[in-house]
Design a protein around this motif. Structure first.
Motif, mmCIF file in Angstrom:
data_model
loop_
_atom_site.group_PDB
_atom_site.id
_atom_site.type_symbol
_atom_site.label_atom_id
_atom_site.label_comp_id
_atom_site.label_asym_id
_atom_site.label_seq_id
_atom_site.Cartn_x
_atom_site.Cartn_y
_atom_site.Cartn_z
ATOM 1 N N HIS A 116 69.284 46.189 38.746
ATOM 2 C CA HIS A 116 69.470 44.785 38.394
ATOM 3 C C HIS A 116 70.556 44.608 37.336
ATOM 4 O O HIS A 116 71.255 43.581 37.329
ATOM 5 C CB HIS A 116 68.153 44.189 37.912
ATOM 6 C CG HIS A 116 67.129 44.079 39.004
ATOM 7 N ND1 HIS A 116 65.821 43.673 38.771
ATOM 8 C CD2 HIS A 116 67.207 44.323 40.343
ATOM 9 C CE1 HIS A 116 65.163 43.679 39.921
ATOM 10 N NE2 HIS A 116 65.972 44.074 40.876
ATOM 11 N N ARG A 165 73.200 46.023 37.387
ATOM 12 C CA ARG A 165 74.440 46.075 38.170
ATOM 13 C C ARG A 165 74.460 44.996 39.258
ATOM 14 O O ARG A 165 75.244 45.087 40.198
ATOM 15 C CB ARG A 165 74.598 47.461 38.796
ATOM 16 C CG ARG A 165 74.615 48.570 37.771
ATOM 17 C CD ARG A 165 74.547 49.943 38.416
ATOM 18 N NE ARG A 165 75.802 50.681 38.309
ATOM 19 C CZ ARG A 165 76.269 51.226 37.210
ATOM 20 N NH1 ARG A 165 75.568 51.106 36.085
ATOM 21 N NH2 ARG A 165 77.401 51.881 37.193
ATOM 22 N N SER A 166 73.564 44.019 39.126
ATOM 23 C CA SER A 166 73.473 42.879 40.051
ATOM 24 C C SER A 166 73.085 43.296 41.461
ATOM 25 O O SER A 166 73.403 42.607 42.436
ATOM 26 C CB SER A 166 74.797 42.099 40.085
ATOM 27 O OG SER A 166 75.136 41.631 38.800
ATOM 28 N N ARG A 169 74.304 42.988 46.686
ATOM 29 C CA ARG A 169 74.833 42.744 45.342
ATOM 30 C C ARG A 169 74.998 41.241 45.159
ATOM 31 O O ARG A 169 75.735 40.593 45.917
ATOM 32 C CB ARG A 169 76.170 43.458 45.147
ATOM 33 C CG ARG A 169 76.619 43.550 43.690
ATOM 34 C CD ARG A 169 78.004 44.161 43.585
ATOM 35 N NE ARG A 169 78.057 45.500 44.131
ATOM 36 C CZ ARG A 169 77.787 46.620 43.441
ATOM 37 N NH1 ARG A 169 77.423 46.533 42.176
ATOM 38 N NH2 ARG A 169 77.888 47.802 44.012
ATOM 39 N N LEU A 170 74.299 40.682 44.187
ATOM 40 C CA LEU A 170 74.351 39.240 43.953
ATOM 41 C C LEU A 170 75.590 38.862 43.143
ATOM 42 O O LEU A 170 75.900 39.490 42.122
ATOM 43 C CB LEU A 170 73.102 38.777 43.209
ATOM 44 C CG LEU A 170 71.781 38.727 43.982
ATOM 45 C CD1 LEU A 170 70.668 38.230 43.070
ATOM 46 C CD2 LEU A 170 71.901 37.830 45.207
ATOM 47 N N GLU A 171 76.266 37.837 43.606
ATOM 48 C CA GLU A 171 77.367 37.280 42.834
ATOM 49 C C GLU A 171 76.797 36.462 41.677
ATOM 50 O O GLU A 171 75.668 35.959 41.755
ATOM 51 C CB GLU A 171 78.242 36.396 43.721
ATOM 52 C CG GLU A 171 78.910 37.135 44.873
ATOM 53 C CD GLU A 171 79.892 38.189 44.395
ATOM 54 O OE1 GLU A 171 80.522 37.958 43.332
ATOM 55 O OE2 GLU A 171 80.006 39.239 45.049
ATOM 56 N N PRO A 172 77.536 36.320 40.567
ATOM 57 C CA PRO A 172 77.035 35.537 39.424
ATOM 58 C C PRO A 172 76.623 34.121 39.832
ATOM 59 O O PRO A 172 77.350 33.439 40.565
ATOM 60 C CB PRO A 172 78.241 35.522 38.468
ATOM 61 C CG PRO A 172 79.032 36.738 38.826
ATOM 62 C CD PRO A 172 78.859 36.910 40.309
ATOM 63 N N ASP A 203 66.277 35.649 44.026
ATOM 64 C CA ASP A 203 67.090 36.550 43.208
ATOM 65 C C ASP A 203 66.376 37.886 43.025
ATOM 66 O O ASP A 203 65.498 38.257 43.813
ATOM 67 C CB ASP A 203 67.431 35.887 41.868
ATOM 68 C CG ASP A 203 66.192 35.478 41.070
ATOM 69 O OD1 ASP A 203 65.086 36.017 41.344
ATOM 70 O OD2 ASP A 203 66.306 34.612 40.183
ATOM 71 N N HIS A 204 66.732 38.595 41.957
ATOM 72 C CA HIS A 204 66.236 39.950 41.718
ATOM 73 C C HIS A 204 64.726 40.025 41.526
ATOM 74 O O HIS A 204 64.131 41.100 41.665
ATOM 75 C CB HIS A 204 66.915 40.510 40.474
ATOM 76 C CG HIS A 204 66.536 39.783 39.212
ATOM 77 N ND1 HIS A 204 67.094 38.567 38.851
ATOM 78 C CD2 HIS A 204 65.635 40.083 38.245
ATOM 79 C CE1 HIS A 204 66.554 38.161 37.727
ATOM 80 N NE2 HIS A 204 65.670 39.054 37.326
#
Length: 363
Positions: free
Chosen positions: A137, A139-140, A169-172, A202-203
């Motif tokens: 998390h 590291r997204s 991988r989640l973008e901001p 999300d995470h």
């Protein structure tokens, strides 16, 4: 012949990894378009796990993008409780992924063997995987498929998270929206995203999955039975309305801890390593000690047998008895005839996009 063999053995450390650098010991698993073998590096004699996948099958099953996405993630990872990538390479027909070899078996195998785990054993696995999840998390990266099948033990009994096929991988400031995971370990917001009642997730879904895994380690089953016949609305009703059946003999701290990991609302859920550390169930745990791998597991896997379903090895010997090196060199034609122009172009694109990677160093 001797000169040719000697030439084959002289691999320079600066060389790109290739199949000739490894000797195949045995097969240990298989999937829809590939197999996993134990291999030994010819120079260092170290053992690794090698997964090899047919490019053609990946393309025909529309999984090529998943493979490339997974590879783009695992090449960035290095953690003591993750199965780390060591190298990746390709030839005309196959992709090869070489990673840490862990022979302690996955938690699904051990749950099948023992039914449930003792609390101290389960707690160590929870803490080790929590450290891995926190690392991801940071590291997204969201794993999206945490479950007993994807947690493997090493020879000393430490737990490692594996299988990043569904990871993203989640973008901001962005949410994920795809319906990914294994049903009984999936958080409610995955189902509410599926039916359109929430915009995404999300995470925090990973912490729910870890809670469901802890529940199964301690109870022998996931928190809810969710047959495939149920639609997303029905699943949400069960997750929201059906109370967790937690044993009265559990400590109040453990009951609270499991309940908060499995909270229906992500806002109410334990959803970070920091929140786990602050919960009374974990306040006395030295996570730095666990991170250093100095915490001694209460269970050590057998080193005298392969800790997995033995039926695979029997089937593999019956179906395939030819060594991997021989099969790779045969230039066998596709069983479905010549590839179409579209498939040929897809193969070329896959080969171009494939990430060749080398972490292995041999001193």
């Amino acid at each position: 012949m001797g000169a040719r063999c000697a030439k084959r053995r002289r691999h320079q450390e600066g060389d790109k990894p290739c199949l000739a650098h490894f000797s195949v010991i045995r097969s240990i698993g298989r999937g829809a378009f590939g197999k996993v073998c134990i291999v030994q590096h010819r120079s260092s004699h170290k053992l690794y796990a090698m997964k090899y996948m047919s490019k053609e099958r990946c393309i025909r099953q529309n999984m090529a993008d998943n493979v490339l996405k997974e590879l783009s993630i695992v090449t960035t990872l290095d953690h003591p409780f993750i199965v780390n990538l060591q190298s990746s390479f390709q030839d005309a027909r196959y992709m090869y992924i070489v990673s840490d070899l862990l022979l302690g078996g996955d938690l699904r195998f051990h749950l099948n063997q023992h039914g449930i785990f003792r609390e101290d054993r389960s707690k160590l696995y929870l803490c080790e995987i929590a450290l891995a999840v926190d690392y991801l998390h940071s590291r997204s990266i969201v794993h999206r498929d945490i479950k007993p099948d994807n947690i493997i033990l090493d020879e000393k009994g430490h737990a490692h998270l594996t299988d990043f096929n569904l990871a993203t991988r989640l973008e901001p400031d962005k949410l994920a929206t795809s319906f990914s995971g294994t049903r009984v370990y999936m958080a409610p917001e995955l189902f509410s995203t599926c039916n359109g009642s929430t915009p995404g997730y999300d995470h925090r879904i990973d912490w729910y999955s870890l809670g469901a895994t802890l529940h199964e380690m301690l109870r022998g089953r996931p928190p809810h039975q969710l047959p495939s016949s149920l639609n997303s609305h029905q699943v949400l009703m069960i997750q929201h309305e059906s109370p967790l059946e937690l044993p009265s003999e559990w400590s109040s701290d453990l009951i609270s801890f499991v309940s908060l990991l499995l909270a229906f609302s992500p806002q109410s859920r334990l959803s970070s390593l920091d929140s786990i550390k602050k919960h009374p169930y974990c306040t006395r745990i030295d996570f730095a000690w666990i991170q250093s791998r100095r915490a001694a597991p209460s269970f050590v896997p057998s080193q005298h047998c392969l800790n997995c379903d033995p039926m695979y090895e029997i089937e593999e010997r019956v179906v395939v008895s030819t060594p991997i090196h021989d099969r790779r060199g045969r230039g066998r034609k596709s069983s479905k005839g010549a590839s179409s122009e579209v498939e040929t172009a897809a193969l070329e694109a896959l080969s171009t996009s494939f990430i060749e990677y080398k972490r292995i160093t041999h001193e």
